[in-house]
Motif scaffolding. Structure first.
Motif, PDB file in Angstrom:
ATOM      1  N   PHE A  25     137.616   0.027 -60.762  1.00  0.00           N
ATOM      2  CA  PHE A  25     138.713  -0.355 -61.644  1.00  0.00           C
ATOM      3  C   PHE A  25     139.262   0.868 -62.380  1.00  0.00           C
ATOM      4  O   PHE A  25     138.517   1.778 -62.745  1.00  0.00           O
ATOM      5  N   ILE A  26     140.577   0.843 -62.651  1.00  0.00           N
ATOM      6  CA  ILE A  26     141.183   1.928 -63.411  1.00  0.00           C
ATOM      7  C   ILE A  26     140.813   1.784 -64.886  1.00  0.00           C
ATOM      8  O   ILE A  26     140.413   0.705 -65.347  1.00  0.00           O
ATOM      9  N   HIS A  27     140.977   2.839 -65.634  1.00  0.00           N
ATOM     10  CA  HIS A  27     140.604   2.826 -67.052  1.00  0.00           C
ATOM     11  C   HIS A  27     141.481   1.871 -67.858  1.00  0.00           C
ATOM     12  O   HIS A  27     141.018   1.253 -68.823  1.00  0.00           O
ATOM     13  N   ASP A  28     142.750   1.750 -67.490  1.00  0.00           N
ATOM     14  CA  ASP A  28     143.715   1.023 -68.319  1.00  0.00           C
ATOM     15  C   ASP A  28     143.877  -0.437 -67.923  1.00  0.00           C
ATOM     16  O   ASP A  28     144.918  -1.043 -68.168  1.00  0.00           O
ATOM     17  N   SER A  29     142.859  -1.019 -67.313  1.00  0.00           N
ATOM     18  CA  SER A  29     142.777  -2.466 -67.123  1.00  0.00           C
ATOM     19  C   SER A  29     141.832  -3.006 -68.183  1.00  0.00           C
ATOM     20  O   SER A  29     140.652  -2.652 -68.207  1.00  0.00           O
ATOM     21  N   TYR A  30     142.312  -3.892 -69.070  1.00  0.00           N
ATOM     22  CA  TYR A  30     141.569  -4.209 -70.292  1.00  0.00           C
ATOM     23  C   TYR A  30     141.084  -5.644 -70.387  1.00  0.00           C
ATOM     24  O   TYR A  30     140.490  -6.021 -71.395  1.00  0.00           O
TER      25      TYR A  30
ATOM     26  N   ASP B  74     147.740 -10.556 -66.228  1.00  0.00           N
ATOM     27  CA  ASP B  74     148.979 -10.393 -65.463  1.00  0.00           C
ATOM     28  C   ASP B  74     150.127  -9.893 -66.309  1.00  0.00           C
ATOM     29  O   ASP B  74     151.283  -9.941 -65.886  1.00  0.00           O
ATOM     30  N   ASP B  75     149.843  -9.401 -67.495  1.00  0.00           N
ATOM     31  CA  ASP B  75     150.857  -8.844 -68.393  1.00  0.00           C
ATOM     32  C   ASP B  75     150.652  -7.332 -68.443  1.00  0.00           C
ATOM     33  O   ASP B  75     149.581  -6.863 -68.840  1.00  0.00           O
ATOM     34  N   PHE B  76     151.653  -6.547 -68.054  1.00  0.00           N
ATOM     35  CA  PHE B  76     151.466  -5.094 -68.015  1.00  0.00           C
ATOM     36  C   PHE B  76     152.734  -4.385 -68.477  1.00  0.00           C
ATOM     37  O   PHE B  76     153.843  -4.918 -68.413  1.00  0.00           O
ATOM     38  N   VAL B  77     152.526  -3.156 -68.973  1.00  0.00           N
ATOM     39  CA  VAL B  77     153.598  -2.353 -69.569  1.00  0.00           C
ATOM     40  C   VAL B  77     153.564  -0.962 -68.956  1.00  0.00           C
ATOM     41  O   VAL B  77     152.485  -0.367 -68.799  1.00  0.00           O
TER      42      VAL B  77
ATOM     43  N   GLN C  45     158.196  -4.007 -69.537  1.00  0.00           N
ATOM     44  CA  GLN C  45     157.129  -5.003 -69.636  1.00  0.00           C
ATOM     45  C   GLN C  45     157.372  -6.097 -68.605  1.00  0.00           C
ATOM     46  O   GLN C  45     158.444  -6.705 -68.553  1.00  0.00           O
ATOM     47  N   LEU C  46     156.353  -6.341 -67.764  1.00  0.00           N
ATOM     48  CA  LEU C  46     156.468  -7.291 -66.665  1.00  0.00           C
ATOM     49  C   LEU C  46     155.351  -8.314 -66.726  1.00  0.00           C
ATOM     50  O   LEU C  46     154.293  -8.055 -67.307  1.00  0.00           O
ATOM     51  N   ASP C  47     155.584  -9.439 -66.090  1.00  0.00           N
ATOM     52  CA  ASP C  47     154.624 -10.537 -66.057  1.00  0.00           C
ATOM     53  C   ASP C  47     154.733 -11.205 -64.695  1.00  0.00           C
ATOM     54  O   ASP C  47     155.829 -11.328 -64.142  1.00  0.00           O
ATOM     55  N   ILE C  48     153.598 -11.639 -64.150  1.00  0.00           N
ATOM     56  CA  ILE C  48     153.576 -12.284 -62.840  1.00  0.00           C
ATOM     57  C   ILE C  48     153.755 -13.785 -63.013  1.00  0.00           C
ATOM     58  O   ILE C  48     153.096 -14.409 -63.856  1.00  0.00           O
ATOM     59  N   ALA C  49     154.621 -14.357 -62.219  1.00  0.00           N
ATOM     60  CA  ALA C  49     154.931 -15.786 -62.335  1.00  0.00           C
ATOM     61  C   ALA C  49     153.772 -16.633 -61.823  1.00  0.00           C
ATOM     62  O   ALA C  49     153.282 -16.418 -60.714  1.00  0.00           O
ATOM     63  N   ASN C  50     153.337 -17.592 -62.668  1.00  0.00           N
ATOM     64  CA  ASN C  50     152.336 -18.591 -62.273  1.00  0.00           C
ATOM     65  C   ASN C  50     151.151 -17.934 -61.553  1.00  0.00           C
ATOM     66  O   ASN C  50     150.751 -18.339 -60.455  1.00  0.00           O
TER      67      ASN C  50
ATOM     68  N   ASP D 291     156.391  -6.132 -77.808  1.00  0.00           N
ATOM     69  CA  ASP D 291     155.697  -7.398 -78.059  1.00  0.00           C
ATOM     70  C   ASP D 291     154.593  -7.544 -77.013  1.00  0.00           C
ATOM     71  O   ASP D 291     154.847  -7.938 -75.865  1.00  0.00           O
ATOM     72  N   PHE D 292     153.332  -7.265 -77.426  1.00  0.00           N
ATOM     73  CA  PHE D 292     152.230  -7.200 -76.464  1.00  0.00           C
ATOM     74  C   PHE D 292     150.972  -7.774 -77.086  1.00  0.00           C
ATOM     75  O   PHE D 292     150.522  -7.318 -78.146  1.00  0.00           O
TER      76      PHE D 292
END
Length: 547
Positions: free
Chosen positions: A119-124, A277-280, A153-158, A322-323
């Motif tokens: 895993f990458i460092h910036d997956s929290y 599934d929320d990433f910036v 800022q992106l989000d994956i649908a469902n 907004d995160f």
């Protein structure tokens, strides 16, 4: 003696399994009693007070032995409960039973050992040393170093309902086979026997639609409020993971690890943070962010059949991001207004529960503990941001709270105002109540009866030295006395027994406060200092007729 190996299929399109399922060999270490006991200890952490955890602990040894035998014989099957949460929006939750969660705590650490170095460092999300606050701090660090940049800022649908379970199992299988070839001295080496059993267990969790056969708990109208495409039972065949399980959170990280690797190593994005599934993404050129958005959308569609929920938000970082419940600015954090709105909505619901028709407030000790837990969780969230005004507004808009809770100065800590901070005797508890509610008629539970403060002309001599003049009231007469006091316009306060203190003294705390009266929170309680118990200033309690 050479260690026997197990051959597994490498295809990612079917649940291939070459090892014989019948008569599966025992795994004394991975499915042993010691491993299950450690999994139970991890599962109960922070949940020992819940009813399900206590019920499981009553028959702990029998349950662990039964689970061990079912796992070793490959006869274990998952079971789930289905319910709906309405906040922050209607959402279907499929929660595993407590016994199944013990098995989850057995499975996830074994796979984490193989995946954490990948895993990458910036997956929290759902990782040790990570979490929402760490993700927000990391993003704020990026914003400070890129004050003139833009963010996307992106989000994956469902997302959870769109996960391909067959492809996910293929990822797990490929990772295990890769680590099977590592030398035994390598910390990421996978033992063939353990790998065989763990892959079987993962397969059980990923086979079939989790919503089918789940027991629904709740009102049917709540389930109707969940959109049809958000209900797991309506997901396409072979797709969907249940929200609310430890395994689902870990499997989501495995599934999106491919996206992380694409963004970091193919797109070469330096400033990137993801939580589920929320990433910036951050960059100085908004045109570059638009190109990345199209590349990410193409990758998700081609690789996993996923889609972005919308075009996302593209704006300068100076506007705030907004995160995860916060508005992230370079030098400070603000709390999202929706979080504060939910808090005020819940407190209004609490007020409707504690407010009685006669104007009195009634909150049992058990409910007071739940109220404290609710407010403490929100204040803990607020403490990470600039929120002094927001915390003060909570008590300004809900003044009834001061009967049970108050903030300690300007901090996010809370002080209980329904019980004395320190008391060595019943007389001390009486003095604290007189100090806290001067001019009120005091009703204090002492065993099966109640002691009621009264005027000196009608008082009986007390049997306890140091207590004020009191009258004894039987429990069955207490409701009538409260109504009589309310009709007479006399304010009253009721203090009940609830457990014991360390010295054997019964703990007593305020349960109900009658209407009327002008008693406000004392300065000592507001500041978080214990009330003085050596004196009881204030007007004497008014005279009431003997009951």
């Amino acid at each position: 003696m050479a260690t026997p190996t197990t051959t597994t299929a490498t295809t990612t399109t079917t649940f291939g399994w070459c090892a014989a399922e019948s008569g599966a060999a025992h795994a004394p270490h991975v499915f042993g009693f010691a491993a299950l006991y450690r999994a139970w200890q991890a599962c109960r952490r922070g949940k020992r007070g819940t009813r399900k955890a206590q019920r499981y602990e009553i028959g702990l040894l029998d349950r662990l032995v039964d689970t061990r035998e079912a796992l070793q014989k490959h006869a274990w099957r998952p079971s789930r409960t289905r319910f709906v949460t309405l906040q922050p929006k209607p959402r279907e939750i499929l929660a595993a039973d407590f016994g199944d969660r013990v098995v989850h705590h057995l499975l996830v650490p074994w796979f984490e050992r193989l995946y954490e170095p990948v895993f990458i460092h910036d997956s929290y999300a759902n990782r040790k040393g990570k979490g929402t606050h760490a993700a927000v701090q990391r993003l704020q660090g990026f914003v400070r170093s890129q004050r003139s940049a833009h963010y996307l800022q992106l989000d994956i649908a469902n997302f959870f309902n769109s996960i391909d379970r067959c492809a996910l199992f293929g990822l797990l299988q490929a990772r295990v086979q890769r680590d099977l070839r590592r030398p035994p001295c390598d910390p990421r080496h996978a033992c063939p026997d353990e790998a065989h059993h763990m892959l079987w267990l993962a397969r059980q969790l990923l086979t079939g639609n989790p919503a089918q056969g789940a027991t629904y708990q709740g009102r049917p109208q709540d389930l109707a409020r969940v959109p049809a495409h958000k209900q797991l039972g309506n997901a396409p065949a072979g797709k969907g993971l249940p929200i609310g399980n430890l395994t689902s959170q870990f499997f989501a990280n495995v599934y999106l690890n491919e996206l992380d690797q694409f963004i970091k190593h193919t797109l070469k994005v330096r400033h990137y943070v993801r939580y589920v599934d929320d990433f910036v993404l951050l960059h100085g050129d908004p045109g570059q962010l638009r190109q990345w958005r199209q590349a990410i959308a193409d990758f998700l569609h081609q690789q996993w059949g996923l889609a972005l929920r919308d075009a996302g938000r593209l704006a300068p970082v100076a506007n705030g991001i907004d995160f995860l419940g916060y508005i992230v600015h370079p030098d400070y954090l603000l709390v999202r207004q929706r979080v504060l709105g939910h808090l005020h909505d819940k407190l209004r619901q609490w007020h409707r529960c504690v407010q009685r028709a006669d104007g009195s407030l009634r909150c049992t000790p058990q409910h007071a503990d739940r109220l404290q837990a609710l407010l403490a969780s929100y204040f803990g969230h607020l403490a990470h941001a600039r929120s002094r005004r927001a915390r003060a507004e909570v008590f300004d808009r809900h003044p009834w709270l001061v009967r049970w809770l108050q903030p300690v100065g300007d901090t996010a800590r809370l002080h209980r105002t329904d019980r004395p901070g320190s008391a060595q005797s019943l007389a001390d508890q009486w003095r604290w109540l007189q100090w806290r509610y001067p001019g009120y008629v005091l009703l204090v539970q002492v065993g099966a009866c109640w002691e009621c403060s009264a005027g000196p002309d009608r008082a009986r001599s007390t049997r306890r030295p140091g207590l004020p003049p009191t009258q004894t009231v039987r429990a069955q007469h207490l409701p009538a006395l409260r109504r009589k006091l309310t009709r007479s316009g006399l304010p009253w306060v009721e203090m009940v027994e609830h457990g014991r203190l360390h010295g054997g003294l019964k703990r007593r705390q305020v349960q109900a406060v009658g209407p009327g009266g002008t008693a406000a929170a004392a300065p000592q309680a507001a500041a978080g200092t214990p009330a003085p118990i050596h004196t009881a200033p204030g007007a004497p309690a008014p005279h009431i007729a003997r009951f």
